[in-house]
Design an enzyme around this catalytic site. Sequence first.
Site, mmCIF file in Angstrom:
data_model
loop_
_atom_site.group_PDB
_atom_site.id
_atom_site.type_symbol
_atom_site.label_atom_id
_atom_site.label_comp_id
_atom_site.label_asym_id
_atom_site.label_seq_id
_atom_site.Cartn_x
_atom_site.Cartn_y
_atom_site.Cartn_z
ATOM 1 N N PRO A 159 0.838 -1.204 0.000
ATOM 2 C CA PRO A 159 0.000 0.000 0.000
ATOM 3 C C PRO A 159 0.869 1.247 0.000
ATOM 4 O O PRO A 159 1.820 1.351 0.772
ATOM 5 C CB PRO A 159 -0.788 -0.128 1.306
ATOM 6 C CG PRO A 159 0.084 -0.962 2.192
ATOM 7 C CD PRO A 159 0.796 -1.922 1.286
ATOM 8 N N MET A 160 0.544 2.195 -0.891
ATOM 9 C CA MET A 160 1.292 3.455 -0.962
ATOM 10 C C MET A 160 0.306 4.584 -1.183
ATOM 11 O O MET A 160 -0.440 4.585 -2.165
ATOM 12 C CB MET A 160 2.311 3.419 -2.106
ATOM 13 C CG MET A 160 3.470 2.472 -1.875
ATOM 14 S SD MET A 160 4.622 2.442 -3.292
ATOM 15 C CE MET A 160 3.727 1.343 -4.402
ATOM 16 N N ALA A 161 0.293 5.536 -0.264
ATOM 17 C CA ALA A 161 -0.633 6.666 -0.351
ATOM 18 C C ALA A 161 -0.398 7.455 -1.632
ATOM 19 O O ALA A 161 0.736 7.825 -1.944
ATOM 20 C CB ALA A 161 -0.469 7.565 0.867
ATOM 21 N N GLN A 182 -6.773 -1.168 3.352
ATOM 22 C CA GLN A 182 -5.969 -0.737 4.495
ATOM 23 C C GLN A 182 -6.612 0.479 5.159
ATOM 24 O O GLN A 182 -6.869 1.494 4.512
ATOM 25 C CB GLN A 182 -4.541 -0.384 4.093
ATOM 26 C CG GLN A 182 -3.669 -0.127 5.326
ATOM 27 C CD GLN A 182 -2.257 0.300 4.999
ATOM 28 O OE1 GLN A 182 -2.035 1.429 4.589
ATOM 29 N NE2 GLN A 182 -1.302 -0.599 5.194
ATOM 30 N N CYS A 241 2.775 3.849 9.192
ATOM 31 C CA CYS A 241 3.007 5.144 8.553
ATOM 32 C C CYS A 241 3.733 6.104 9.503
ATOM 33 O O CYS A 241 3.251 6.386 10.603
ATOM 34 C CB CYS A 241 1.684 5.757 8.111
ATOM 35 S SG CYS A 241 1.889 7.348 7.278
ATOM 36 N N ALA A 265 7.174 -1.943 -2.697
ATOM 37 C CA ALA A 265 6.596 -0.595 -2.665
ATOM 38 C C ALA A 265 7.312 0.291 -3.677
ATOM 39 O O ALA A 265 6.976 0.286 -4.864
ATOM 40 C CB ALA A 265 6.694 -0.024 -1.251
ATOM 41 N N ARG A 266 8.311 1.044 -3.218
ATOM 42 C CA ARG A 266 9.004 1.965 -4.122
ATOM 43 C C ARG A 266 9.691 1.241 -5.273
ATOM 44 O O ARG A 266 9.896 1.823 -6.349
ATOM 45 C CB ARG A 266 10.005 2.805 -3.326
ATOM 46 C CG ARG A 266 9.348 3.829 -2.401
ATOM 47 C CD ARG A 266 10.356 4.603 -1.592
ATOM 48 N NE ARG A 266 11.034 3.753 -0.608
ATOM 49 C CZ ARG A 266 12.105 4.124 0.081
ATOM 50 N NH1 ARG A 266 12.635 5.324 -0.119
ATOM 51 N NH2 ARG A 266 12.642 3.319 0.972
#
EC number: 1.3.1.-
Length: 317
Positions: free
Chosen positions: A14-16, A66, A95, A214-215
């Site tokens: 999960p990435m905002a 999430q 976070c 993620a990244r």
Amino acid sequence: MERFSYPGIVGLAPMAGISNKAFRTVCRLWGAQFSFSEMISAESVLLDLDVVDEMLPFEEENSAVQLYGSDPKKLALAAKKVQHRASWIDLNAACPVKKVIKKNAGAALLKDLERLRDIVVAMKNACEKPITVKIRIGFEKNELEKIMDVLVSAGVDGVEVHGRTAVQMYSGKAQWNLNLERWNVPTAISGDLYTVEDIRRALEISKASAALVARGALRKPWIFHEFFHTKAPTVEQIRDMFLFHARLLKEREGEKSFYKLRQFVAGYTHGFFGGREFRERFMKLEGFDAIESAIREFFNRFLMSVGENTVRDRTNA
């Protein structure tokens, strides 16, 4: 309820602002076996804000929702309300962003393990779907053992572990040597997974059940393809996926969403000669017609050259 397990060994984290429906779809097509929604506040769910419906998975298999917050009752109610759109519910306790920490949410829960336990218990009691938690190894120092013991005692179904403390943010090297198999619960490792070799080493060293990229997926969306096929996709495949990503955004969010592609252009042009100049030009484009034309022009230069239908690292990329 059957014992939970992550539906695969490699998923999209999960990435905002990043792991929206369009990017989740793209990463699934590249080979990601599961994914998570962007982080959604329990308060927003309970207030029925329009943005929540847009962020929730829709007709997606193996996708978690999430949630974040600090109130056990509100998180339980929110989880119950959205569980029909999720394969499982994930609580964000990782976070490190200040505005989240100030609300005693995200990684702040690692400083209040009693509250964290109460939240997990409340969510478990309210939901029919499994409850997992994404954590860091601690807030200021490594307290993974204490955190994991609390989560397991609360009945958590799975835990995703980012191998840094909250105060580290994204600095330093993420720890993988965590021996996550010590706890009789499915686990996923995250942090500094930028290459296929990183994923394999992190899984081996951490003893986790799965890995969350993620990244690394933002930098190179086809990393999942490389992991499962042991080779990079063709230039044509990358071009077509970039164009498909643009169409998805346009269909779901309208003409004005073209600017969101700017955060993905570096990933799609990773390893291509002239990529830097293209990215600078791309940032000034407006409208999907101009963007699609530029994408075709950039990638077709390589397709017109014999033997240039494969991706490799190049200088000036």
